[in-house]
Design a protein around this motif. Structure first.
Motif, PDB file in Angstrom:
ATOM      1  N   GLU A   1       0.829  -1.216   0.000  1.00 29.97           N
ATOM      2  CA  GLU A   1       0.000   0.000   0.000  1.00 29.97           C
ATOM      3  C   GLU A   1       0.862   1.264   0.000  1.00 29.97           C
ATOM      4  O   GLU A   1       0.366   2.360  -0.287  1.00 29.97           O
ATOM      5  CB  GLU A   1      -0.942   0.008   1.211  1.00 29.97           C
ATOM      6  N   ARG A   2       2.126   1.132   0.294  1.00 28.96           N
ATOM      7  CA  ARG A   2       3.024   2.287   0.292  1.00 28.96           C
ATOM      8  C   ARG A   2       3.511   2.655  -1.116  1.00 28.96           C
ATOM      9  O   ARG A   2       4.090   3.721  -1.306  1.00 28.96           O
ATOM     10  CB  ARG A   2       4.239   2.007   1.187  1.00 28.96           C
ATOM     11  N   LEU A   3       3.310   1.775  -2.070  1.00 30.12           N
ATOM     12  CA  LEU A   3       3.760   2.055  -3.431  1.00 30.12           C
ATOM     13  C   LEU A   3       2.936   3.187  -4.027  1.00 30.12           C
ATOM     14  O   LEU A   3       1.706   3.116  -4.039  1.00 30.12           O
ATOM     15  CB  LEU A   3       3.645   0.799  -4.304  1.00 30.12           C
TER      16      LEU A   3
ATOM     17  N   ASN B   1       4.962   6.297 -11.854  1.00 29.13           N
ATOM     18  CA  ASN B   1       6.290   5.694 -11.832  1.00 29.13           C
ATOM     19  C   ASN B   1       7.056   6.033 -10.556  1.00 29.13           C
ATOM     20  O   ASN B   1       6.802   7.047  -9.907  1.00 29.13           O
ATOM     21  CB  ASN B   1       7.098   6.148 -13.048  1.00 29.13           C
ATOM     22  N   TYR B   2       8.002   5.189 -10.236  1.00 31.49           N
ATOM     23  CA  TYR B   2       8.856   5.382  -9.061  1.00 31.49           C
ATOM     24  C   TYR B   2      10.108   4.526  -9.233  1.00 31.49           C
ATOM     25  O   TYR B   2      10.225   3.743 -10.191  1.00 31.49           O
ATOM     26  CB  TYR B   2       8.118   5.001  -7.771  1.00 31.49           C
ATOM     27  N   ILE B   3      11.042   4.678  -8.311  1.00 33.99           N
ATOM     28  CA  ILE B   3      12.290   3.925  -8.340  1.00 33.99           C
ATOM     29  C   ILE B   3      12.379   3.072  -7.083  1.00 33.99           C
ATOM     30  O   ILE B   3      12.406   3.610  -5.965  1.00 33.99           O
ATOM     31  CB  ILE B   3      13.519   4.857  -8.407  1.00 33.99           C
TER      32      ILE B   3
ATOM     33  N   SER C   1      13.837  12.938 -13.073  1.00 36.66           N
ATOM     34  CA  SER C   1      12.642  12.282 -13.625  1.00 36.66           C
ATOM     35  C   SER C   1      11.372  12.653 -12.872  1.00 36.66           C
ATOM     36  O   SER C   1      10.262  12.317 -13.295  1.00 36.66           O
ATOM     37  CB  SER C   1      12.823  10.765 -13.615  1.00 36.66           C
ATOM     38  N   LYS C   2      11.545  13.313 -11.725  1.00 39.39           N
ATOM     39  CA  LYS C   2      10.419  13.765 -10.900  1.00 39.39           C
ATOM     40  C   LYS C   2       9.574  12.598 -10.374  1.00 39.39           C
ATOM     41  O   LYS C   2       8.348  12.671 -10.338  1.00 39.39           O
ATOM     42  CB  LYS C   2       9.539  14.748 -11.686  1.00 39.39           C
ATOM     43  N   VAL C   3      10.252  11.529  -9.979  1.00 41.04           N
ATOM     44  CA  VAL C   3       9.564  10.390  -9.376  1.00 41.04           C
ATOM     45  C   VAL C   3      10.218  10.081  -8.035  1.00 41.04           C
ATOM     46  O   VAL C   3      11.402  10.362  -7.840  1.00 41.04           O
ATOM     47  CB  VAL C   3       9.597   9.139 -10.286  1.00 41.04           C
ATOM     48  N   PRO C   4       9.473   9.497  -7.087  1.00 44.22           N
ATOM     49  CA  PRO C   4      10.041   9.224  -5.769  1.00 44.22           C
ATOM     50  C   PRO C   4      10.886   7.956  -5.727  1.00 44.22           C
ATOM     51  O   PRO C   4      10.788   7.084  -6.591  1.00 44.22           O
ATOM     52  CB  PRO C   4       8.793   9.064  -4.890  1.00 44.22           C
ATOM     53  N   LEU C   5      11.715   7.885  -4.704  1.00 40.98           N
ATOM     54  CA  LEU C   5      12.457   6.672  -4.374  1.00 40.98           C
ATOM     55  C   LEU C   5      11.634   5.873  -3.373  1.00 40.98           C
ATOM     56  O   LEU C   5      11.073   6.439  -2.443  1.00 40.98           O
ATOM     57  CB  LEU C   5      13.811   7.019  -3.738  1.00 40.98           C
ATOM     58  N   VAL C   6      11.553   4.561  -3.569  1.00 41.31           N
ATOM     59  CA  VAL C   6      10.830   3.703  -2.629  1.00 41.31           C
ATOM     60  C   VAL C   6      11.823   2.715  -2.023  1.00 41.31           C
ATOM     61  O   VAL C   6      12.258   1.771  -2.693  1.00 41.31           O
ATOM     62  CB  VAL C   6       9.675   2.945  -3.304  1.00 41.31           C
ATOM     63  N   PRO C   7      12.214   2.899  -0.755  1.00 42.84           N
ATOM     64  CA  PRO C   7      13.142   1.969  -0.102  1.00 42.84           C
ATOM     65  C   PRO C   7      12.539   0.568  -0.044  1.00 42.84           C
ATOM     66  O   PRO C   7      11.360   0.397   0.301  1.00 42.84           O
ATOM     67  CB  PRO C   7      13.303   2.554   1.298  1.00 42.84           C
TER      68      PRO C   7
ATOM     69  N   GLY D   1       9.191   0.554   1.952  1.00 44.09           N
ATOM     70  CA  GLY D   1       9.129   1.662   2.887  1.00 44.09           C
ATOM     71  C   GLY D   1       8.326   2.826   2.319  1.00 44.09           C
ATOM     72  O   GLY D   1       7.821   2.763   1.196  1.00 44.09           O
ATOM     73  N   GLU D   2       8.235   3.872   3.083  1.00 44.67           N
ATOM     74  CA  GLU D   2       7.538   5.079   2.623  1.00 44.67           C
ATOM     75  C   GLU D   2       8.374   5.763   1.538  1.00 44.67           C
ATOM     76  O   GLU D   2       9.604   5.807   1.618  1.00 44.67           O
ATOM     77  CB  GLU D   2       7.318   6.052   3.781  1.00 44.67           C
ATOM     78  N   PRO D   3       7.718   6.290   0.507  1.00 41.31           N
ATOM     79  CA  PRO D   3       8.453   6.961  -0.580  1.00 41.31           C
ATOM     80  C   PRO D   3       9.272   8.143  -0.074  1.00 41.31           C
ATOM     81  O   PRO D   3       8.880   8.842   0.870  1.00 41.31           O
ATOM     82  CB  PRO D   3       7.331   7.425  -1.517  1.00 41.31           C
ATOM     83  N   ILE D   4      10.416   8.341  -0.700  1.00 43.42           N
ATOM     84  CA  ILE D   4      11.279   9.490  -0.420  1.00 43.42           C
ATOM     85  C   ILE D   4      11.198  10.424  -1.624  1.00 43.42           C
ATOM     86  O   ILE D   4      11.508  10.035  -2.750  1.00 43.42           O
ATOM     87  CB  ILE D   4      12.744   9.050  -0.205  1.00 43.42           C
TER      88      ILE D   4
END
Length: 210
Positions: free
Chosen positions: A27-29, A33-35, A132-138, A161-164
């Motif tokens: 649910e944190r995704l 798009n994201y990394i 790219s204006k997308v968040p990092l997802v640990p 994890g929570e997006p950065i």
């Protein structure tokens, strides 16, 4: 089409081989798009990352040597991989993933340490995220560290994890890069602790060398 087919095939194989996979905090995704960023612990952890975040599709970096084989090159190309020269990355190591993230529906799987045997976080993930204006997802993988051990049906866990979110207005200088790297490392540590408080990663390649 090929990516979807391979993902189904791999999911079936993973179930037959291991059958004890657990994916936490989907649910944190974020939408779009994201990394996915995480510590690189085994050669197959990107496979589990991709399965865990399904149905999202991913692109990923692969060392250029793998593209020398024409059959493997065809598979990698159709699996959304792109070539990177690890010794001399060049501008394309940043420009290619940024273009993919901005102009397609593919997200990216990226290991900031670069290799399985490095603990040093690099700044590439933050720069790609900012451009790219997308968040990092640990993301962390806990489970068997060799293909052979997967057959033991030992539990495999992938946790998100929570997006950065990288501040696009802030200059990504050395200080800010270190702040982002610290955020990622803190997130990795917190996820590992949440999955298993007693977890401690051991690089089995170094263990064998000793």
């Amino acid at each position: 089409m090929f990516y979807s087919f391979i993902r189904v095939l791999v999911r079936i194989l993973v179930f037959i081989i291991n059958g004890n996979t657990h994916f936490l905090n989907k649910e944190r995704l974020p939408k779009g798009n994201y990394i996915l960023v995480g510590p690189h612990r085994t050669w197959f952890d990107p496979i589990f990352f991709a399965l865990a975040a399904s149905p999202k599709k991913f692109s990923f970096m692969a060392k250029k040597e793998l593209f020398a084989n024409p059959i493997l090159k065809w598979i990698l190309d159709h699996a959304n991989a792109f070539s990177v020269d690890r010794n001399h990355p060049g501008p394309s190591a940043i420009k290619t993933p940024v273009k993919i993230l901005r102009k397609s529906d593919l997200s990216l799987i990226l290991f900031p340490s670069g290799t399985r045997h490095s603990e040093q976080l690099k700044s590439g993930a933050a720069l790609i995220s900012q451009l790219s204006k997308v968040p990092l997802v640990p993301t962390v993988y806990q489970g068997p560290l060799s293909f052979k051990r997967l057959f033991s049906r030992q539990r495999v866990t992938v946790a998100f994890g929570e997006p950065i979110y990288i501040d696009r207005k802030r200059k990504l200088d050395e200080q800010y890069q270190k702040e982002v790297e610290q955020q990622m490392q803190t997130a990795f540590d917190a996820l590992d602790f949440a999955v298993n408080p007693d977890f401690k990663y051991v690089d089995i390649s170094k263990k064998k060398a000793n």
